[in-house]
Design a protein around this motif. Sequence first.
Motif, PDB file in Angstrom:
ATOM      1  N   VAL A 113       0.824  -1.205   0.000  1.00  0.00           N
ATOM      2  CA  VAL A 113       0.000   0.000   0.000  1.00  0.00           C
ATOM      3  C   VAL A 113       0.864   1.265   0.000  1.00  0.00           C
ATOM      4  CG1 VAL A 113      -1.663   1.350   1.331  1.00  0.00           C
ATOM      5  CG2 VAL A 113      -1.973  -1.127   1.072  1.00  0.00           C
ATOM      6  N   ALA A 114       1.935   1.290   0.798  1.00  0.00           N
ATOM      7  CA  ALA A 114       2.750   2.503   0.946  1.00  0.00           C
ATOM      8  C   ALA A 114       3.283   3.015  -0.395  1.00  0.00           C
ATOM      9  CB  ALA A 114       3.886   2.261   1.927  1.00  0.00           C
ATOM     10  N   PRO A 115       3.932   2.173  -1.218  1.00  0.00           N
ATOM     11  CA  PRO A 115       4.392   2.698  -2.513  1.00  0.00           C
ATOM     12  C   PRO A 115       3.257   3.088  -3.439  1.00  0.00           C
ATOM     13  CG  PRO A 115       4.805   0.338  -2.349  1.00  0.00           C
ATOM     14  CD  PRO A 115       4.412   0.798  -0.986  1.00  0.00           C
ATOM     15  N   LEU A 116       2.112   2.371  -3.336  1.00  0.00           N
ATOM     16  CA  LEU A 116       0.971   2.743  -4.170  1.00  0.00           C
ATOM     17  C   LEU A 116       0.419   4.112  -3.776  1.00  0.00           C
ATOM     18  CD1 LEU A 116      -0.979  -0.637  -4.500  1.00  0.00           C
ATOM     19  CD2 LEU A 116       0.470   0.490  -6.205  1.00  0.00           C
ATOM     20  N   VAL A 117       0.381   4.384  -2.464  1.00  0.00           N
ATOM     21  CA  VAL A 117      -0.064   5.701  -1.995  1.00  0.00           C
ATOM     22  C   VAL A 117       0.900   6.779  -2.481  1.00  0.00           C
ATOM     23  CG1 VAL A 117      -0.385   7.139   0.053  1.00  0.00           C
ATOM     24  CG2 VAL A 117      -1.339   4.829   0.004  1.00  0.00           C
ATOM     25  N   SER A 118       2.199   6.517  -2.348  1.00  0.00           N
ATOM     26  CA  SER A 118       3.201   7.481  -2.818  1.00  0.00           C
ATOM     27  C   SER A 118       3.073   7.709  -4.315  1.00  0.00           C
ATOM     28  CB  SER A 118       4.608   6.978  -2.476  1.00  0.00           C
ATOM     29  OG  SER A 118       4.779   6.844  -1.090  1.00  0.00           O
ATOM     30  N   LEU A 119       2.867   6.618  -5.053  1.00  0.00           N
ATOM     31  CA  LEU A 119       2.699   6.723  -6.506  1.00  0.00           C
ATOM     32  C   LEU A 119       1.478   7.562  -6.849  1.00  0.00           C
ATOM     33  CD1 LEU A 119       3.605   5.537  -9.357  1.00  0.00           C
ATOM     34  CD2 LEU A 119       1.815   3.843  -8.985  1.00  0.00           C
ATOM     35  N   ALA A 120       0.359   7.320  -6.157  1.00  0.00           N
ATOM     36  CA  ALA A 120      -0.880   8.029  -6.454  1.00  0.00           C
ATOM     37  C   ALA A 120      -0.760   9.517  -6.131  1.00  0.00           C
ATOM     38  CB  ALA A 120      -2.038   7.408  -5.663  1.00  0.00           C
ATOM     39  N   ILE A 121      -0.143   9.836  -4.983  1.00  0.00           N
ATOM     40  CA  ILE A 121       0.022  11.246  -4.621  1.00  0.00           C
ATOM     41  C   ILE A 121       0.914  11.946  -5.634  1.00  0.00           C
ATOM     42  CG2 ILE A 121       0.960  12.835  -2.907  1.00  0.00           C
ATOM     43  CD1 ILE A 121       0.159  10.814  -0.758  1.00  0.00           C
ATOM     44  N   GLY A 122       2.018  11.290  -6.005  1.00  0.00           N
ATOM     45  CA  GLY A 122       2.903  11.878  -7.007  1.00  0.00           C
ATOM     46  C   GLY A 122       2.202  12.096  -8.329  1.00  0.00           C
ATOM     47  N   LEU A 123       1.367  11.143  -8.737  1.00  0.00           N
ATOM     48  CA  LEU A 123       0.655  11.254 -10.008  1.00  0.00           C
ATOM     49  C   LEU A 123      -0.310  12.440  -9.991  1.00  0.00           C
ATOM     50  CD1 LEU A 123      -0.785   8.255 -11.987  1.00  0.00           C
ATOM     51  CD2 LEU A 123      -2.036  10.398 -11.834  1.00  0.00           C
ATOM     52  N   VAL A 124      -1.083  12.553  -8.911  1.00  0.00           N
ATOM     53  CA  VAL A 124      -2.061  13.648  -8.815  1.00  0.00           C
ATOM     54  C   VAL A 124      -1.351  15.001  -8.791  1.00  0.00           C
ATOM     55  CG1 VAL A 124      -3.821  14.695  -7.358  1.00  0.00           C
ATOM     56  CG2 VAL A 124      -3.817  12.217  -7.723  1.00  0.00           C
ATOM     57  N   VAL A 125      -0.296  15.103  -7.984  1.00  0.00           N
ATOM     58  CA  VAL A 125       0.443  16.368  -7.901  1.00  0.00           C
ATOM     59  C   VAL A 125       1.068  16.701  -9.253  1.00  0.00           C
ATOM     60  CG1 VAL A 125       2.426  17.520  -6.863  1.00  0.00           C
ATOM     61  CG2 VAL A 125       0.868  16.191  -5.426  1.00  0.00           C
ATOM     62  N   GLY A 126       1.674  15.698  -9.904  1.00  0.00           N
ATOM     63  CA  GLY A 126       2.323  15.948 -11.189  1.00  0.00           C
ATOM     64  C   GLY A 126       1.352  16.370 -12.266  1.00  0.00           C
ATOM     65  N   ARG A 127       0.171  15.791 -12.270  1.00  0.00           N
ATOM     66  CA  ARG A 127      -0.804  16.082 -13.332  1.00  0.00           C
ATOM     67  C   ARG A 127      -1.558  17.378 -13.103  1.00  0.00           C
ATOM     68  NH1 ARG A 127      -3.555  13.696 -17.519  1.00  0.00           N
ATOM     69  NH2 ARG A 127      -5.791  14.126 -17.712  1.00  0.00           N
ATOM     70  N   TYR A 128      -1.889  17.671 -11.839  1.00  0.00           N
ATOM     71  CA  TYR A 128      -2.805  18.784 -11.587  1.00  0.00           C
ATOM     72  C   TYR A 128      -2.189  19.963 -10.839  1.00  0.00           C
ATOM     73  CZ  TYR A 128      -6.295  15.315 -12.895  1.00  0.00           C
ATOM     74  OH  TYR A 128      -7.024  14.359 -13.567  1.00  0.00           O
ATOM     75  N   VAL A 129      -1.083  19.766 -10.143  1.00  0.00           N
ATOM     76  CA  VAL A 129      -0.546  20.826  -9.284  1.00  0.00           C
ATOM     77  C   VAL A 129       0.835  21.297  -9.711  1.00  0.00           C
ATOM     78  CG1 VAL A 129       0.060  21.454  -6.906  1.00  0.00           C
ATOM     79  CG2 VAL A 129      -1.871  19.919  -7.326  1.00  0.00           C
ATOM     80  N   TYR A 130       1.704  20.368 -10.074  1.00  0.00           N
ATOM     81  CA  TYR A 130       3.110  20.686 -10.311  1.00  0.00           C
ATOM     82  C   TYR A 130       3.333  21.827 -11.323  1.00  0.00           C
ATOM     83  CZ  TYR A 130       8.048  20.122 -11.354  1.00  0.00           C
ATOM     84  OH  TYR A 130       9.375  20.368 -11.538  1.00  0.00           O
ATOM     85  N   PRO A 131       2.672  21.826 -12.488  1.00  0.00           N
ATOM     86  CA  PRO A 131       2.951  22.886 -13.465  1.00  0.00           C
ATOM     87  C   PRO A 131       2.708  24.289 -12.921  1.00  0.00           C
ATOM     88  CG  PRO A 131       1.727  21.104 -14.486  1.00  0.00           C
ATOM     89  CD  PRO A 131       1.694  20.860 -13.005  1.00  0.00           C
ATOM     90  N   TYR A 132       1.713  24.431 -12.042  1.00  0.00           N
ATOM     91  CA  TYR A 132       1.413  25.752 -11.488  1.00  0.00           C
ATOM     92  C   TYR A 132       2.457  26.158 -10.451  1.00  0.00           C
ATOM     93  CZ  TYR A 132      -2.993  24.880 -13.813  1.00  0.00           C
ATOM     94  OH  TYR A 132      -3.941  24.601 -14.764  1.00  0.00           O
ATOM     95  N   LEU A 133       2.938  25.202  -9.672  1.00  0.00           N
ATOM     96  CA  LEU A 133       4.022  25.503  -8.726  1.00  0.00           C
ATOM     97  C   LEU A 133       5.291  25.885  -9.476  1.00  0.00           C
ATOM     98  CD1 LEU A 133       3.606  22.596  -6.117  1.00  0.00           C
ATOM     99  CD2 LEU A 133       2.933  24.992  -5.838  1.00  0.00           C
TER     100      LEU A 133
END
Length: 413
Positions: A136-156
């Motif tokens: 679960v831990a790597p899957l959670v890390s993967l999911a958070i990274g994916l969401v941040v990369g797709r929806y948040v990172y470009p604006y930061l």
Amino acid sequence: MVSLLTVAGIAVAVFVGFNIGGSSTGVAFGPAVGSRLVRKATAGVLFVGFGFLGAWTVGRNVIATMSSSIVPAAQFTPIASVGVLFFTGASLLISNLYGVPASTSMTAVGAIVGLGLASGTLNQALMFVIVSAWIVAPLVSLAIGLVVGRYVYPYLDRYVAFTKFDLHFVQIDRSGTIPRPYLNQNASPQDVVGSLSVVLIGCYMAFSAGASNAANAVAPLVGEGGALTVDQGVLLAVVAFGLGSFTIARRTLETVGDDITELPILASLIVSVVGGTVITILSYLGIPASLAVSTTSAIIGLGWGRASRAATLSELATPTPEQSELDVATGALVTSRAEEAPASPTIGDIARHEEPAEGSEVPDVPDIGAEGPADLDERSLFDPAAAKRIVTMWVLTPSLAVAVSYPVFAVLL
């Protein structure tokens, strides 16, 4: 005999801690060293200090789990303790010789599982929980990274940029009687804030590493009738970490800082926070888990998320020949569109004295699925060759610990 075995157990614990220090220092401070914000010796000092804080506080919960819950504490006889630590250290040494930050918690638990299987005392219910957390831990890390990369990172990324430093961020003026530190003259206020953030998050990672890894070095020696108290075990583990931090860690610092991925500095901040937080929470719950696995999963997720912005969710679900293809294995976007380098210099760029992409103005962030150049190239997302080497060692080291320890304990017990 017991006295000699106790001494041998302590010596092997130091050996294990030495390898853990070599591995975990690279995970925590690879980005900071690769971007020339701190030197390797400074990284060692910071890792030991904050690793001690993590081990002395949250790390006690993990020590309790590994010293008496996976198998009963009574099973950790002097011979068994030496055996568990030896198999853990040998597996980690193999990984460190390849310059790969190993999964220390998984390897240590693997050696204890070998003891539990041989003695018939393995707590299977607890192991189910631990293995579930490993999934679960790597899957959670993967999911958070994916969401941040797709929806948040470009604006930061629009508001975060770092100057390329020809010299280290902190310089030493030795012209006077007393050496005086000063900041690189090319550093802007924004550079100071960003650089300090990278270092502070490295310290947070060291705290997480100490919390999760102290038990890996000393748990078999701690507990009912053990050779060490919990306090003594923590101190021994941290001293051993220091030995590895100032020696063998130089290889893993180079691997994480420049070989795994040419992460932009902003991306390194994000993955460090995600990976460190996941492991700190698990350590608080007393579950041994891998900082290296969670962090690298966040790297993959972040790269995948950033690359996937070129298509909408419906397009990703129903790709057409004309659309870009997303390589899930590497998180890289294979596309015919023109690609540009990241707006801010990557860690690899800075370490090799390369200039960042020209142009100080950051364009507006295109909408998801909109036509336009990608904001990064494949190599800046992820290096598949390094990833293959790392994942192979993650699977090999705990498997090797179980496979070798089980027959030995079956004969000795």
